[in-house]
Design a protein around this motif. Structure first.
Motif, mmCIF file in Angstrom:
data_model
loop_
_atom_site.group_PDB
_atom_site.id
_atom_site.type_symbol
_atom_site.label_atom_id
_atom_site.label_comp_id
_atom_site.label_asym_id
_atom_site.label_seq_id
_atom_site.Cartn_x
_atom_site.Cartn_y
_atom_site.Cartn_z
ATOM 1 N N UNK A 237 0.600 -1.263 -0.092
ATOM 2 C CA UNK A 237 -0.022 0.280 0.288
ATOM 3 C C UNK A 237 0.723 1.019 0.062
ATOM 4 N N UNK A 238 2.429 1.187 0.067
ATOM 5 C CA UNK A 238 3.365 2.734 -0.137
ATOM 6 C C UNK A 238 2.698 2.462 -1.367
ATOM 7 N N UNK A 239 4.186 4.158 -1.490
ATOM 8 C CA UNK A 239 3.783 5.092 -2.336
ATOM 9 C C UNK A 239 4.748 4.153 -3.818
ATOM 10 N N UNK A 240 4.282 3.588 -4.662
ATOM 11 C CA UNK A 240 5.149 3.678 -5.923
ATOM 12 C C UNK A 240 5.460 4.828 -6.742
ATOM 13 N N UNK A 241 6.833 5.028 -6.482
ATOM 14 C CA UNK A 241 7.063 6.156 -7.997
ATOM 15 C C UNK A 241 7.900 6.462 -8.740
ATOM 16 N N UNK A 242 8.096 7.344 -10.074
ATOM 17 C CA UNK A 242 9.523 6.810 -10.021
ATOM 18 C C UNK A 242 10.585 7.454 -9.766
ATOM 19 N N UNK A 243 11.921 7.187 -9.946
ATOM 20 C CA UNK A 243 12.919 7.678 -9.490
ATOM 21 C C UNK A 243 13.050 8.854 -9.652
ATOM 22 N N UNK A 244 12.812 9.923 -8.063
ATOM 23 C CA UNK A 244 13.173 11.619 -8.192
ATOM 24 C C UNK A 244 14.421 11.416 -9.014
ATOM 25 N N UNK A 245 14.552 13.752 -9.250
ATOM 26 C CA UNK A 245 15.546 13.551 -10.653
ATOM 27 C C UNK A 245 15.899 15.271 -10.413
ATOM 28 N N UNK A 246 17.233 15.514 -9.631
ATOM 29 C CA UNK A 246 17.832 16.764 -9.432
ATOM 30 C C UNK A 246 18.274 17.411 -10.772
ATOM 31 N N UNK A 247 16.986 18.446 -10.956
ATOM 32 C CA UNK A 247 18.120 18.946 -12.654
ATOM 33 C C UNK A 247 19.100 20.140 -12.152
ATOM 34 N N UNK A 248 19.826 20.134 -10.932
ATOM 35 C CA UNK A 248 21.297 21.302 -11.320
ATOM 36 C C UNK A 248 21.704 20.248 -9.700
ATOM 37 N N UNK A 249 23.032 20.180 -10.005
ATOM 38 C CA UNK A 249 23.586 20.095 -8.814
ATOM 39 C C UNK A 249 24.990 19.686 -8.725
ATOM 40 N N UNK A 250 26.174 19.957 -8.109
ATOM 41 C CA UNK A 250 26.854 19.214 -8.226
ATOM 42 C C UNK A 250 28.302 18.277 -7.503
ATOM 43 N N UNK A 251 27.421 17.692 -7.473
ATOM 44 C CA UNK A 251 27.396 16.062 -6.747
ATOM 45 C C UNK A 251 28.527 15.566 -7.636
ATOM 46 N N UNK A 252 29.898 15.144 -6.649
ATOM 47 C CA UNK A 252 30.374 14.418 -7.041
ATOM 48 C C UNK A 252 31.768 15.346 -7.839
ATOM 49 N N UNK A 253 31.459 16.711 -8.202
ATOM 50 C CA UNK A 253 32.324 17.091 -8.966
ATOM 51 C C UNK A 253 33.178 18.496 -7.535
ATOM 52 N N UNK A 254 31.980 18.494 -6.862
ATOM 53 C CA UNK A 254 32.430 19.553 -5.129
ATOM 54 C C UNK A 254 32.683 18.274 -4.117
ATOM 55 N N UNK A 255 32.942 17.274 -4.350
ATOM 56 C CA UNK A 255 32.974 16.067 -3.166
ATOM 57 C C UNK A 255 32.759 16.273 -1.766
ATOM 58 N N UNK A 256 32.060 15.912 -1.479
ATOM 59 C CA UNK A 256 31.561 15.799 0.136
ATOM 60 C C UNK A 256 33.443 15.392 1.404
ATOM 61 N N UNK A 257 33.713 16.093 1.752
ATOM 62 C CA UNK A 257 34.804 15.914 3.088
ATOM 63 C C UNK A 257 36.122 15.450 2.170
ATOM 64 N N UNK A 258 36.166 16.460 1.376
ATOM 65 C CA UNK A 258 37.701 16.036 0.731
ATOM 66 C C UNK A 258 38.853 17.678 0.726
ATOM 67 N N UNK A 259 37.414 18.335 1.003
ATOM 68 C CA UNK A 259 38.277 19.998 0.929
ATOM 69 C C UNK A 259 38.617 20.053 -0.654
ATOM 70 N N UNK A 260 40.041 20.696 -0.611
ATOM 71 C CA UNK A 260 40.466 21.385 -1.947
ATOM 72 C C UNK A 260 40.454 19.532 -2.516
#
Length: 390
Positions: A53-76
């Motif tokens: 009975x839970x919600x089944x949806x298409x995967x969510x989409x982020x239209x503008x980000x810098x994931x992986x190119x501005x990495x977390x935890x790694x500074x400069x």
């Protein structure tokens, strides 16, 4: 690749249909059927998931980000977002710096985000090429949905601040616009010469990167916050007959009718961030709703890592709280970004033939206590809440 049958779900197709107690069949990484499905659940190659009975949806989409190119935890050492010593760099490709090992990818999957558009930042007048990618895997080449998917350009405060101490252009909004015009004009001349002298033409790597933009195969992706910068971006796009997306669009609610008239879509946010710059003083969650009601196609962005990527559905929820209709809030993180980013034939809704990117939520993902129960990308279960599938 196994077949997956999800049953007893509230199927939110994001294509205009809701199937209460519905089912969805996934096979060979694609959606094979949606709705009321009769199937032999005892077949050996079939994985059956009771959505309960839970919600089944298409995967969510982020239209503008810098994931992986501005990495977390790694500074400069892990920050490859801006080549901020050269203001015009259209030949740079985000895929050459996006690291799928960034911890934020795991956060995205756990939040039900299966697709992102990621690329360079906004320190330069022209930053380079964005790509649309999936969020699970170790090699960027295996994750690419569309590349190049957009050409990043930036107006206003960021290029001004970055170059003001370097003793070179741009240091004014005039020079930002002028440099962009000069670059596009040269690229347009290059393409005309190439098409008229195909046999004896020497290619230029810099201008080759502009050809998909000039042919309107991909848009310019304009970093714009202030109303005057939005108008400048639209003016230049009109001058050169280019497709454009208005990214951030923080003062869009002040000029909503003009934006709607232009036909340009808006990727709004990151409204969870602080107003730490002059040009975002009018930033507000109400912007998305005002733009949508005026007739603009709207998506929501976290601008990760400005706001963390897993907050995407909550950002949409806050926009709904501020006036965006509930269904439009869901669209702003599913089908709308897919359309804006040019990948609606693959993702964004649960329809036959599209990629088998499916998420099961315990309820509305825009509500803070909702849990992600299961995330499926390309027909593979990549995340499950402990105990949900047992």
């Amino acid at each position: 690749m196994s077949r997956i049958f999800i049953k007893n779900g509230k199927i939110m197709t994001m294509a205009g249909l809701i199937h209460e107690h519905g089912s969805i069949l996934l096979e060979e990484g694609k959606i094979q059927a949606v709705g009321k499905i009769q199937i032999d659940e005892k077949k050996e190659d079939l994985t059956v998931i009771d959505a309960k009975g839970n919600w089944v949806m298409p995967g969510l989409m982020e239209a503008h980000c810098h994931i992986g190119i501005s990495e977390e935890k790694k500074g400069m050492e892990g920050d490859d977002c801006n080549e901020n010593v050269e203001p015009v760099t259209p030949w740079l490709r985000g895929i050459d710096a996006i690291n799928p090992m960034d911890a934020a990818f795991d956060d995205a999957v756990r939040a039900g985000i299966t697709t992102v558009m990621a690329g360079p930042g906004s320190s330069n007048v022209v930053g380079g090429q964005f790509a649309v990618i999936k969020t699970k895997g170790r090699c960027i080449d295996d994750l690419i949905l569309k590349a190049p998917a957009a050409m990043k350009v930036a107006f206003g405060e960021n290029p001004k601040v970055n170059y003001s101490g370097q003793g070179k252009m741009p240091v004014t909004r005039m020079s930002i616009a002028g440099m962009l015009r000069q670059e596009i004009f040269a690229a347009k001349q290059y393409l005309e010469n190439k098409e008229s002298n195909a046999e004896n033409f020497e290619e230029d790597f810099q201008y080759e990167s502009w050809i998909p933009v000039l042919k309107k195969e991909i848009p310019i992706k304009a970093h714009v916050h202030r109303a005057d910068d939005i108008f400048t971006a639209l003016r230049i796009a009109k001058e050169f007959d280019l497709n454009i997306t208005l990214d951030h669009c923080s003062e869009g609610h002040l000029i909503a009718e003009a934006i709607a008239k232009s036909g340009a879509p808006a990727i709004v946010g990151p409204d969870f961030a602080s107003r730490n710059k002059i040009e975002v003083q009018n930033m507000a969650f109400k912007t998305a709703g005002i733009l949508q009601k005026a007739g603009t196609l709207v998506a929501i962005t976290t601008d990760h890592p400005v706001s963390i990527i897993k907050s995407l559905p909550l950002c949409a929820g806050m926009a709904v709280k501020a006036g965006l209709p509930l269904e439009e809030g869901l669209k702003a993180i599913t089908i709308n970004p897919a359309v804006i980013c040019g990948v609606e034939d693959r993702v964004g809704s649960l329809e036959v033939g599209k990629d088998a990117d499916v998420v099961i939520f315990s309820g509305n993902p825009m509500e803070v206590f909702t849990e992600t129960l299961c995330t499926i990308i390309d027909g593979n279960i990549v995340y499950q809440k402990e105990g949900f599938l047992t």
